[in-house]
Design an enzyme around this catalytic site. Structure first.
Site, short mmCIF file in Angstrom:
data_model
loop_
_atom_site.label_atom_id
_atom_site.label_comp_id
_atom_site.label_asym_id
_atom_site.label_seq_id
_atom_site.Cartn_x
_atom_site.Cartn_y
_atom_site.Cartn_z
N HIS A 31 28.68 27.01 8.79
CA HIS A 31 27.67 27.69 8.72
C HIS A 31 27.57 27.28 10.51
O HIS A 31 28.40 26.47 10.33
CB HIS A 31 26.82 27.85 7.71
CG HIS A 31 26.31 26.34 8.13
ND1 HIS A 31 26.15 24.95 7.31
CD2 HIS A 31 25.33 26.48 8.83
CE1 HIS A 31 25.96 24.24 8.48
NE2 HIS A 31 24.50 24.75 8.73
N TYR A 88 20.59 14.80 9.38
CA TYR A 88 20.39 15.50 10.70
C TYR A 88 19.53 16.29 11.26
O TYR A 88 18.31 16.30 10.46
CB TYR A 88 21.62 16.65 10.28
CG TYR A 88 21.02 17.73 9.48
CD1 TYR A 88 20.00 18.82 8.97
CD2 TYR A 88 21.56 17.95 7.77
CE1 TYR A 88 19.74 19.97 8.50
CE2 TYR A 88 20.80 18.50 6.78
CZ TYR A 88 20.32 19.32 6.97
OH TYR A 88 20.03 20.55 6.46
#
Length: 152
Positions: free
Chosen positions: A52, A120
């Site tokens: 992605h 993240y």
């Protein structure tokens, strides 16, 4: 050649008889233009989560446990590294953070026999009404990445 705009930061563990401490990301690292969201996920051994990319946000990835093969592919039309692939081996055996700029496709495969945890940061929070997440199949022919471990 490393993809233009991709930055890595080697992490330092400070160990003693109690365990360890490590700084992962600091504001004076100047890696994020602004901070949007911090997320945490675990992926099982052998799973591939790819690909992605984002049009508006940058990501910083960190794998504090387990190990992963991280693959980046530069989709940006005006980049000097357009069409280039980078591979990073990240995790507890190689602690580091990785800045992934917007327009760079990214994904990973968990390697080894234990799950991998990823933490993240993104420069924007996730918007479910208008997600900044474009998908590409893990086996996309244009990227052409071979996810199998190469025996040497």
């Amino acid at each position: 050649m490393q993809i233009e705009g991709v930055i890595t930061k080697k992490l330092t563990k400070h160990c003693d008889d109690r365990g360890f401490f490590a700084e992962v990301l600091r504001d004076d690292d100047k890696l994020l233009t602004n901070f949007g969201q911090l997320s945490w996920s675990t992926t099982y051994p052998g799973v591939i989560k790819a690909f992605h990319y984002h049009e508006e946000q940058d990501d910083i990835w960190f794998f504090p446990s387990g190990n992963a093969q991280v693959v980046l592919y530069d989709l940006r039309e005006n980049s000097s590294t357009k069409g280039k692939t980078n591979v990073f081996y990240m995790g507890e055996n190689n602690p580091m953070i990785l800045l992934i700029p917007k327009g760079v496709a990214h994904g990973y495969r968990v390697i080894g026999d234990q799950s991998a945890t990823i933490i993240y940061c993104t420069t924007k929070s996730y918007n479910p009404k208008k997600p900044d997440e474009k998908r590409i199949p893990w086996n996309d022919e244009t990227i052409g990445f071979n996810w199998e471990t190469q025996n040497r």
